[in-house]
Design an enzyme around this catalytic site. Structure first.
Site, short mmCIF file in Angstrom:
data_model
loop_
_atom_site.label_atom_id
_atom_site.label_comp_id
_atom_site.label_asym_id
_atom_site.label_seq_id
_atom_site.Cartn_x
_atom_site.Cartn_y
_atom_site.Cartn_z
N HIS A 278 0.83 -1.22 0.00
CA HIS A 278 0.00 0.00 0.00
C HIS A 278 0.85 1.26 0.00
O HIS A 278 1.85 1.37 0.70
CB HIS A 278 -1.05 0.00 1.11
CG HIS A 278 -0.53 0.04 2.52
ND1 HIS A 278 -0.21 1.22 3.15
CD2 HIS A 278 -0.31 -0.93 3.42
CE1 HIS A 278 0.19 0.95 4.39
NE2 HIS A 278 0.15 -0.35 4.59
N ASP A 290 5.98 0.99 6.82
CA ASP A 290 4.54 0.75 6.61
C ASP A 290 4.00 1.78 5.62
O ASP A 290 3.55 2.83 6.02
CB ASP A 290 3.82 0.83 7.96
CG ASP A 290 2.37 0.40 7.85
OD1 ASP A 290 1.98 -0.14 6.83
OD2 ASP A 290 1.63 0.64 8.82
N GLU A 324 -5.07 2.03 2.57
CA GLU A 324 -5.12 0.85 3.45
C GLU A 324 -5.34 1.28 4.89
O GLU A 324 -6.07 0.64 5.64
CB GLU A 324 -3.83 0.04 3.33
CG GLU A 324 -3.87 -1.31 4.02
CD GLU A 324 -3.36 -1.28 5.46
OE1 GLU A 324 -3.42 -2.32 6.11
OE2 GLU A 324 -2.91 -0.23 5.94
N GLU A 325 -4.69 2.37 5.28
CA GLU A 325 -4.62 2.70 6.71
C GLU A 325 -5.94 3.19 7.30
O GLU A 325 -6.25 2.88 8.44
CB GLU A 325 -3.53 3.78 6.95
CG GLU A 325 -2.11 3.30 6.65
CD GLU A 325 -1.61 2.24 7.63
OE1 GLU A 325 -2.38 1.83 8.52
OE2 GLU A 325 -0.44 1.83 7.49
N ASP A 352 3.34 -6.38 3.62
CA ASP A 352 2.94 -5.25 4.47
C ASP A 352 3.26 -5.51 5.94
O ASP A 352 2.44 -5.31 6.82
CB ASP A 352 1.44 -4.96 4.29
CG ASP A 352 0.99 -3.74 5.09
OD1 ASP A 352 1.85 -2.92 5.46
OD2 ASP A 352 -0.23 -3.61 5.35
N HIS A 423 3.30 3.08 12.94
CA HIS A 423 2.33 4.18 13.11
C HIS A 423 2.86 5.29 14.02
O HIS A 423 2.07 5.97 14.68
CB HIS A 423 0.99 3.66 13.66
CG HIS A 423 0.26 2.75 12.72
ND1 HIS A 423 -0.99 2.24 12.99
CD2 HIS A 423 0.59 2.26 11.51
CE1 HIS A 423 -1.39 1.46 12.00
NE2 HIS A 423 -0.44 1.47 11.08
#
Ligand SMILES: [Zn+2]
Length: 473
Positions: A278, A290, A324-325, A352, A423
């Site tokens: 992604h 990520d 995606e997130e 991922d 994140h």
């Protein structure tokens, strides 16, 4: 058309693909060595990741960074000689704004805080309330409205990797549903101890959701140390009063895109091996682990196969998914756009879980599929010892393809430290070792090549019409 021909067409439609056999794989040792050599010695994955991280930066859906990433990756793929196009995806546009939190009493001090994605803002000037802490939704319900109304709820649970009761998957609902459950009982805001594994005073963001009919209260994550501080004060019997200010807001949806690039198959171009990552990221860091690492591996896989002249029997299609997130709109849009062709998707592979050493392919396939995959990873023994593990859903973006019975694979990395940085503002380029990233590219490229080249295809798992897409990690 004669009746018999009708039957043949029907039979072909029902059983279009011959099951692969492990013996087919042996013939690909030389090609696998060439692919791995190109990835390890002359690969471009690090260069791609560096551009994404350093020259584009954060890529939250709908942001200028996300749009720059769409433009740049498409141009780069075209420059590498691939067919690359955009497929429209309408994405949410959430922006963070200023944010702060502080203990007002018993002793004033600032807290490291970050809003959860999709959160509503606090009122202008922030909100102030006493904190009540719980470790689960059951504990919250046991407190009842009398003790929750007007309070800030803190979900305090320590994430323990490898513990099924306390791992990321088990604790995820405290982040995604915490605000809804707290608001049902009259809370004014919701805080969660960061779902992370490092004590570096980093708050970890991630998405949350509201529910119709339930008040939309602000939601944020505290750094682990700060959540622990509040918990210690509460444990000592103190009333803890906190001020929270979140300036985030949701703007109108934005038109964005999945980037789709192909190396067209030489014999069966309609049959597709999909490789995925992604393109969007959270806004705090630069999305290197990520999922910039996955994007780089997908892009370099296509370039390597093209540059070596290894055009397989079937099409290898790279999809750089958007959103995606905080919505999975790219995964859903791909499903809608290609629903009629799912029967011709012979496999989908997503990367991922970072850019460290590759350790396994997870696989959701039919009877006999694991054996074929074991054969393919044996071609990679010199690159990395890879396991083949049953189960999983490949990755959030490709999980909607489960509905069409597509075999789903996930390229899994060593995730020992993944949730240290996941994140956070520290998801940056330095976390990815160039050699490990190149090994991921080699693993993805050899797997994609073999699945696209072998005469037979992976047995398909039983279709699950009701299969729900997996939420973002
Ligand atoms: Zn991701």
């Amino acid at each position: 058309m004669p009746r018999r021909a009708h039957l043949l067409v029907l039979a072909a439609a029902l059983v279009p693909l011959a099951a692969a056999d492990r013996s087919e794989v042996e013939g690909y040792r030389a090609a696998a060595a060439r692919i791995a050599g190109a990835a390890l010695v002359d690969g471009r994955s690090r260069e791609i990741l560096q551009h994404l991280s350093d020259r584009i930066g954060p890529r939250l859906s709908g942001s200028p960074g996300a749009e720059a990433a769409v433009r740049w990756t498409r141009e780069r793929l075209i420059r590498d000689g691939l067919d690359a196009r955009l497929e429209a995806v309408t994405v949410p546009r959430w922006v963070r704004g200023e944010e702060s939190a502080e203990i007002l009493s018993p002793a004033p001090q600032r807290l490291a805080v970050t809003a959860l994605g999709s959160s509503e803002p606090t009122p202008d000037g922030g909100l102030e309330a006493e904190v009540v802490s719980v470790g689960s939704f059951d504990e919250l319900k046991a407190l009842g409205k009398a003790r929750v109304r007007g309070r800030i709820v803190l979900y305090h649970r320590v994430l323990v990797p490898g513990d099924a009761q306390q791992d990321y998957g088990a604790l995820g609902p405290l982040r995604t549903r915490g605000a809804v459950e707290a608001a049902r009982l009259g809370a004014v805001a919701s805080l969660v101890r960061s779902l992370g594994t490092l004590s570096a005073r980093l708050p970890h963001t991630g998405n949350m959701r509201y529910e119709d009919g339930v008040p939309r209260i602000p939601a944020a994550a505290l750094a682990a140390e700060d959540a622990d501080l509040v918990q210690r004060l509460l444990d000592s019997g103190e009333a803890v009063r906190v001020r929270l200010r979140l300036g985030c807001r949701t703007l109108p949806d934005v038109e964005s895109a999945n980037v789709v690039a192909e190396l067209r198959g030489r014999e069966r171009p309609d049959e597709i091996v999909l490789i995925a990552a992604h393109l969007d990221s959270w806004d705090l860091g630069t999305g290197a682990i990520d999922d910039g690492a996955g994007v780089a591996a997908v892009m370099d896989t296509l370039r390597i196969l093209k540059s070596l002249g290894l055009t397989p029997r079937r099409t290898v299609r790279g999809v750089l998914y958007m959103n995606e997130e905080n919505g999975l709109r790219g995964g859903r849009a791909y499903l809608e756009a290609h629903r009629d062709a799912l029967g011709r998707h012979v496999a989908a592979i997503e990367s991922d879980s970072g850019g460290t050493r590759p350790v396994a392919f997870t696989a959701l396939t039919g009877e006999g599929g694991m054996d074929v995959l074991e054969g393919i990873v044996s071609l990679l023994a010199a690159v990395a010892p890879l396991a083949v593990e049953p189960g999983g859903h490949g990755g959030a973006d490709i999980s909607p393809l489960r509905a069409g019975g597509v075999p789903l694979l996930g390229l899994r990395q060593d995730t020992t430290h993944y949730l240290d940085w996941h994140h956070t503002a520290a998801d940056t380029l330095d976390k990815v070792d160039p050699g490990d990233l190149a090994r991921n590219t080699a693993a993805l490229a050899v797997m994609a090549y073999a699945l696209a080249e072998m005469p037979g295809t992976l047995p398909r798992p039983a279709p699950e019409e009701s299969a729900a897409p997996r939420p973002a990690r």
